[in-house]
Design a protein around this motif. Structure first.
Motif, PDB file in Angstrom:
ATOM      1  N   CYS A   1      -6.586   2.021 -58.845  1.00  0.00           N
ATOM      2  CA  CYS A   1      -5.870   0.922 -59.504  1.00  0.00           C
ATOM      3  C   CYS A   1      -4.719   0.443 -58.625  1.00  0.00           C
ATOM      4  N   LEU A   2      -4.538  -0.887 -58.586  1.00  0.00           N
ATOM      5  CA  LEU A   2      -3.520  -1.491 -57.720  1.00  0.00           C
ATOM      6  C   LEU A   2      -2.279  -1.929 -58.488  1.00  0.00           C
ATOM      7  N   LEU A   3      -2.297  -1.840 -59.813  1.00  0.00           N
ATOM      8  CA  LEU A   3      -1.118  -2.239 -60.582  1.00  0.00           C
ATOM      9  C   LEU A   3      -0.009  -1.209 -60.416  1.00  0.00           C
ATOM     10  N   LEU A   4       1.206  -1.633 -60.742  1.00  0.00           N
ATOM     11  CA  LEU A   4       2.289  -0.666 -60.856  1.00  0.00           C
ATOM     12  C   LEU A   4       2.055   0.171 -62.103  1.00  0.00           C
ATOM     13  N   CYS A   5       2.671   1.344 -62.133  1.00  0.00           N
ATOM     14  CA  CYS A   5       2.495   2.291 -63.233  1.00  0.00           C
ATOM     15  C   CYS A   5       2.592   1.557 -64.567  1.00  0.00           C
ATOM     16  N   HIS A   6       1.532   1.643 -65.400  1.00  0.00           N
ATOM     17  CA  HIS A   6       1.442   0.783 -66.575  1.00  0.00           C
ATOM     18  C   HIS A   6       0.817   1.549 -67.728  1.00  0.00           C
ATOM     19  N   PRO A   7       1.058   1.109 -68.985  1.00  0.00           N
ATOM     20  CA  PRO A   7       0.354   1.693 -70.125  1.00  0.00           C
ATOM     21  C   PRO A   7      -1.021   1.069 -70.284  1.00  0.00           C
ATOM     22  N   GLY A   8      -1.867   1.714 -71.114  1.00  0.00           N
ATOM     23  CA  GLY A   8      -3.178   1.161 -71.396  1.00  0.00           C
ATOM     24  C   GLY A   8      -4.173   1.427 -70.281  1.00  0.00           C
ATOM     25  N   PRO A   9      -5.399   0.908 -70.443  1.00  0.00           N
ATOM     26  CA  PRO A   9      -6.441   1.151 -69.450  1.00  0.00           C
ATOM     27  C   PRO A   9      -6.215   0.331 -68.194  1.00  0.00           C
ATOM     28  N   CYS A  10      -6.761   0.803 -67.098  1.00  0.00           N
ATOM     29  CA  CYS A  10      -6.690   0.056 -65.845  1.00  0.00           C
ATOM     30  C   CYS A  10      -7.649  -1.128 -65.905  1.00  0.00           C
ATOM     31  N   PRO A  11      -7.316  -2.249 -65.281  1.00  0.00           N
ATOM     32  CA  PRO A  11      -8.213  -3.406 -65.295  1.00  0.00           C
ATOM     33  C   PRO A  11      -9.431  -3.157 -64.414  1.00  0.00           C
ATOM     34  N   PRO A  12     -10.424  -4.044 -64.478  1.00  0.00           N
ATOM     35  CA  PRO A  12     -11.599  -3.886 -63.605  1.00  0.00           C
ATOM     36  C   PRO A  12     -11.197  -3.937 -62.134  1.00  0.00           C
ATOM     37  N   CYS A  13     -11.999  -3.285 -61.308  1.00  0.00           N
ATOM     38  CA  CYS A  13     -11.706  -3.193 -59.872  1.00  0.00           C
ATOM     39  C   CYS A  13     -11.764  -4.578 -59.239  1.00  0.00           C
ATOM     40  N   PRO A  14     -10.705  -5.020 -58.514  1.00  0.00           N
ATOM     41  CA  PRO A  14     -10.706  -6.359 -57.924  1.00  0.00           C
ATOM     42  C   PRO A  14     -11.229  -6.407 -56.496  1.00  0.00           C
ATOM     43  N   LYS A  15     -11.625  -5.256 -55.928  1.00  0.00           N
ATOM     44  CA  LYS A  15     -12.060  -5.238 -54.532  1.00  0.00           C
ATOM     45  C   LYS A  15     -13.363  -6.030 -54.362  1.00  0.00           C
ATOM     46  N   MET A  16     -13.567  -6.531 -53.158  1.00  0.00           N
ATOM     47  CA  MET A  16     -14.781  -7.272 -52.831  1.00  0.00           C
ATOM     48  C   MET A  16     -15.729  -6.348 -52.060  1.00  0.00           C
ATOM     49  N   VAL A  17     -16.986  -6.279 -52.527  1.00  0.00           N
ATOM     50  CA  VAL A  17     -18.016  -5.476 -51.873  1.00  0.00           C
ATOM     51  C   VAL A  17     -19.242  -6.350 -51.653  1.00  0.00           C
ATOM     52  N   THR A  18     -20.065  -5.955 -50.696  1.00  0.00           N
ATOM     53  CA  THR A  18     -21.304  -6.680 -50.404  1.00  0.00           C
ATOM     54  C   THR A  18     -22.453  -5.895 -51.025  1.00  0.00           C
ATOM     55  N   THR A  19     -23.177  -6.531 -51.956  1.00  0.00           N
ATOM     56  CA  THR A  19     -24.236  -5.844 -52.682  1.00  0.00           C
ATOM     57  C   THR A  19     -25.371  -6.813 -52.958  1.00  0.00           C
ATOM     58  N   THR A  20     -26.559  -6.242 -53.168  1.00  0.00           N
ATOM     59  CA  THR A  20     -27.738  -7.038 -53.473  1.00  0.00           C
ATOM     60  C   THR A  20     -28.031  -6.974 -54.964  1.00  0.00           C
ATOM     61  N   CYS A  21     -29.043  -7.701 -55.422  1.00  0.00           N
ATOM     62  CA  CYS A  21     -29.360  -7.792 -56.845  1.00  0.00           C
ATOM     63  C   CYS A  21     -30.103  -6.533 -57.296  1.00  0.00           C
ATOM     64  N   HIS A  22     -30.515  -6.524 -58.589  1.00  0.00           N
ATOM     65  CA  HIS A  22     -31.190  -5.348 -59.143  1.00  0.00           C
ATOM     66  C   HIS A  22     -32.550  -5.132 -58.489  1.00  0.00           C
TER      67      HIS A  22
END
Length: 901
Positions: free
Chosen positions: A268-289
């Protein structure tokens, strides 16, 4: 056995523990030492903290028992001064606690400045995340909601004690529902839950199992070793995080760095926070199912994607391909229908291609290998197997075995059955027989289930006495009251019915020990118009502040305006109208001030005090309509002396004095009127507005007109308009040489030109000044510096002073004439230099002889000391020829030199 979260409930406002209905935070206050007694104790109880009716003394005061502690006669041990000090300290402590509660609560920042500050903190927390997403914060809504609740008034509530979670209190956050509890409350909850679930009354394996304890809200189970013991920030990096007003409450301010769920390898890239972490914002290269499309860059949280093309994978039927669009996971069963045979192959039916194996309802019926029986199995695959009646078979009591053909039944052996009956004690006494054994009919002395009574009766009949159990059930309130209870009393089947911590509902669970669960209900807290709603735990609606509504207030205006200013929904009276009044004044202008139809006015003199003992009451304010103020519209008005035009308020637009000097030209034509700006009456025929009038002052000064150049005298007339008369006074001045005093008429001197002034100021005597050459000036008294052409005759000599000549002084000053030495002068110089050189050489030789004589005398003295004789050496120094004859030589030479000079 009842669940631990239902057993561990009590009267302590939803907190598991000992069932005390104490207020939240009461356990944090240490009890004061108590002294039992009579009137003294009652007085201290009423004047001090007064809730318990006990005599409270300071901790440092030792409590003395009996009448020595608090006397029954009313003379308490503490004096009046000590009581006063005790009450004063108690009041100060209460005020300090109140201030700390107000300023440390998470529900205090409820104004615009707090909203701005909250926005800055949230933006700072999301900066690193949004930098990875190019400013896109759509995935942060859930986390933003938790962080807004951390700032919102009363949103952070401990569900165990139903109290606000303050900024400076130690907290614990559930990793399942992310609900925040006080650290002390959750420790008490876990301890009581573990105790109740592992109690010997409900489980015989006490201390042998590691029982879990649940979260009070989501029931997420934690191990005993996971019971929180220390206060950490949300991300778990910093223990006891410091209170920082520019950070989220209970946050350390560092980057969270918790792993995303589901795990993707990033943090997680946010500063120390309450609640769940947000979805991962990183960019990856991937193919379809289906792996058909080319890899594309996508967000790590959404890396699973479909190309929308047909899947094409072969289905389990092995005949058809998947026609669905690109999807995740296994393909669905084949949806097509085909004719398929059953397992035995006798019947054919149309069935789904995905389920090719099926059984029909016909019995197999094939002859078995024995040739006497047929297969009784329903549609099956493979061989039918051997005949089940072939081989060795046992008699009904299973004591004897027989080998018989499959067509014959096994006979009984004739021995006793000896099978254990249903009672589990006696055996069947009949001979070997087919079918079940009979019931046990033996008479035995049986003990009832509770073990208090015995009776002789058939073994197969149960014996239950009529005695009711008096043991207390696990709720520790009600008796078991079950007939002939064996001791394992069932859980209490009555409803708890105790009032929950919210004070609104009763506990609906079965009767139990410990604290009740927190009230599961939520209450809607609405704004005044009802359009903005927040949900809070039941019981907090009385202390929480209403939510801020962003809808505009729809109340009608209470002043003379047709519409009121736009402002947000609120409780209570609308704010004072700040629109311009715009009423027409008597002068015709419109009133520009703010609306004053409902102004707060202090009401004085309404209540008269009955005496000096009565405390003055607070001033009362009433709302009333005030009259419009005087018109302040600027009107251009000229001052009395017509110096300026100034804008004055309309209500005071009258001629005025500008406080300047009048400035009008007086009759003398030289000065102006020095009176303060005043009214001037214009005379008939006077068109000049700058001329003095009869109200102006009269000039009484002397004439100040400029005099002729060089005239130091004043005008003899008073201030007048025309030119001044000629000056007839005499001037007393010195001549150019400053030796004589002259008397000249002022008129002649001022009118003379430069040449005439030169003659008038000259005394006609010789100039007494000395020239640079040292001679006197030969000119007549004149101005300026003396001329440099001196005509005086002076004598000029050569360098050796032997030759001389008379020449004019000015030529010598100009350097035009010089006198050089002749040959005789040069010869005399040469002889004089030779004599000096001879004297120098003689002096050097004389010095050497003197030093030699001293050296010899010193050596002689050293020889005398060695022989221990004292004698005086006399050394005679012989004079040189130069010392003998120098006087005879030098006298004639000096005589010749003097003669030549």
């Amino acid at each position: 056995m009842e669940a631990p979260w239902r057993q561990g409930r009590g009267r302590g406002r939803g907190r598991p523990g000992d069932g005390l209905a104490g207020r939240a935070g009461a356990a944090a206050r240490p009890p004061a030492p108590r002294v039992r007694g009579g009137a003294g104790a009652a007085a201290a109880g009423t004047s001090g903290e007064g809730a318990s009716g006990e005599c409270r003394v300071a901790p440092s005061t030792p409590a003395r028992p009996g009448a020595a502690g608090c006397r029954a006669g009313g003379a308490g041990e503490l004096s009046s001064q000590k009581k006063f000090d005790e009450i004063k300290k108690a009041n100060q402590a209460a005020a300090k606690k109140l201030v700390e509660d107000q300023f440390s609560s998470s529900s205090e920042d409820d104004d615009e400045d707090a909203e701005i500050k909250q926005g800055k903190i949230l933006a700072k927390t999301f900066t690193i995340y949004t930098s990875q997403t190019d400013g896109d914060a759509s995935e942060l809504e859930r986390t933003r909601q938790y962080m807004n609740e951390a700032f919102q008034s009363g949103a952070m509530t401990c569900l165990i004690c139903i109290a606000s979670v303050k900024r400076n209190q130690a907290v614990w956050s559930c990793c399942g529902c992310f609900c925040i509890f006080h650290l002390v409350c959750i420790q008490k909850w876990a301890k009581d839950s573990l105790f109740l679930v592992s109690s010997p009354l409900t489980d015989d394996d006490f201390g042998k199992k590691d029982y879990p304890w649940p979260c009070p809200k989501c029931r997420f189970e934690y191990k005993r070793s996971e019971t929180p013991s220390r206060y950490y920030c949300y991300c778990g990096k910093v223990e006891n995080p410091t209170l920082d007003p520019w950070l989220v409450p209970h946050s350390c301010g560092q980057i969270c760095e918790r792993e995303f769920k589901p795990s993707c390898g990033h943090k997680c890239l946010l500063l120390c926070h309450p609640g769940p972490c947000p979805p991962c914002p990183k960019m990856v290269t991937t193919t379809c199912h289906c792996k058909k499309a080319k890899p594309v860059p996508r967000r790590c949280s959404a890396k699973e994607w479909s190309c929308r093309l047909p899947c094409g994978r072969t289905l389990l039927c092995g005949q058809h391909a998947c026609e669905n669009s690109c999807h995740a996971g296994d393909c669905q069963p084949c949806p097509r229908v085909s004719k398929q045979r059953c397992i035995c192959g006798r019947q054919t039916a149309e069935r789904l291609c995905a389920s090719p194996l099926w059984q029909c309802d016909q019995v197999c019926g094939k002859p078995l290998p024995c040739g006497n029986h047929t297969c009784e199995q329903v549609c099956h695959a493979g061989p039918c197997g051997d005949c089940p009646r072939s081989g060795k078979r046992s008699c009904p009591c299973e004591k004897s075995k027989f080998t018989l053909p499959c067509t014959e039944d096994v006979p009984t052996c004739g021995d006793s059955c000896d099978k254990v009956l249903e009672c589990g004690i006696h055996k069947c006494s009949q001979r070997c027989h087919r079918g079940p054994c009979e019931i046990c009919r033996q008479e035995v002395e049986k003990q009832c289930r509770c073990g208090k009574h015995t009776k002789r009766m058939p073994c197969h009949k149960p014996y239950l006495c009529e005695t009711k159990c008096t043991k207390i059930r696990d709720c520790q309130k009600h008796q078991c009251r079950r007939k002939c209870c064996p001791g394992n009393c069932p859980p209490c089947d009555q409803v708890c019915g105790r009032t929950l911590g919210c004070r609104n509902h009763k506990c609906p669970s079965g009767c139990h020990r410990g604290s009740c669960n927190p009230c599961p209900e939520t209450v809607d807290v609405k704004c005044n118009c009802g359009k903005t709603v927040i949900k809070v735990p039941c019981g907090r609606e009385r202390t929480i502040k209403p939510p801020k509504c962003k809808q505009l207030c729809s109340r009608p205006p209470t002043c003379h305006h047709s519409t009121q200013e736009k402002h947000y929904c609120h409780f209570g009276r609308c704010p004072p109208c700040r629109q311009s009044c715009q009423k027409t004044l008597t002068c015709g202008h419109l009133c520009p001030v703010s609306c004053h139809d409902e102004a707060l006015v202090k009401q004085t003199g309404v209540h008269q005090s009955a005496g000096p003992w009565e405390q003055p009451s607070e001033p009362a304010f009433i709302r009333t309509a005030l009259p419009c103020p005087p018109c302040q519209v600027p009107i251009p008005v000229e001052c009395l002396g017509q110096h300026e035009v100034s804008p004055l308020p309309c209500h005071s637009a009258n001629p005025y004095s500008c406080k300047r000097f009048c400035g009008r030209l007086l009759d003398c034509q030289n000065h102006t009127c020095m009176k303060e700006c005043h009214h001037v009456t214009k005379l008939n025929g006077s068109a000049d507005g700058k001329k003095a009038g009869p109200e102006c002052s009269q000039c009484e000064e002397e004439c100040t007109k400029p005099r002729p150049s060089g005239c130091p005298h004043r005008c003899v007339l008073p201030c007048h308009p025309a030119d001044c008369p000629s000056c007839l006074q005499m001037l007393k001045i010195k001549c150019h040489c400053k030796l004589s005093i002259l008397y000249i008429e002022c008129l002649k001197l001022t009118r003379a030109d430069l040449a005439e002034k030169e003659l008038l100021t000259s005394c006609k005597n010789q100039c007494p000044k000395e020239l640079p050459c040292g001679h006197w000036c030969k000119e007549v008294c004149h101005s300026g510096s003396c001329p440099l052409n001196c005509s005086q005759k002076v004598k000029l000599r050569c360098l050796c002073k032997r030759l001389k000549k008379e020449i004019q002084c000015s030529k010598i000053q100009e350097g035009q004439v010089s006198l050089e030495c002749d040959a005789l002068c040069k010869e005399m110089k040469r002889k004089a230099s030779e004599i000096k050189e001879a004297e120098a050489r003689a002096a050097i030789e004389e010095e050497k002889r003197r030093q030699q004589a001293e050296l010899e005398a010193f050596e002689n003295r050293l020889k005398g000391r060695r022989k221990n004789k004292r004698r005086k050496d006399e050394v005679e120094v012989e004079q040189s020829s130069w010392q003998k004859y120098k006087n005879l030589i030098m006298l004639p030479v000096f005589g010749v030199a003097v003669v030549m000079v």
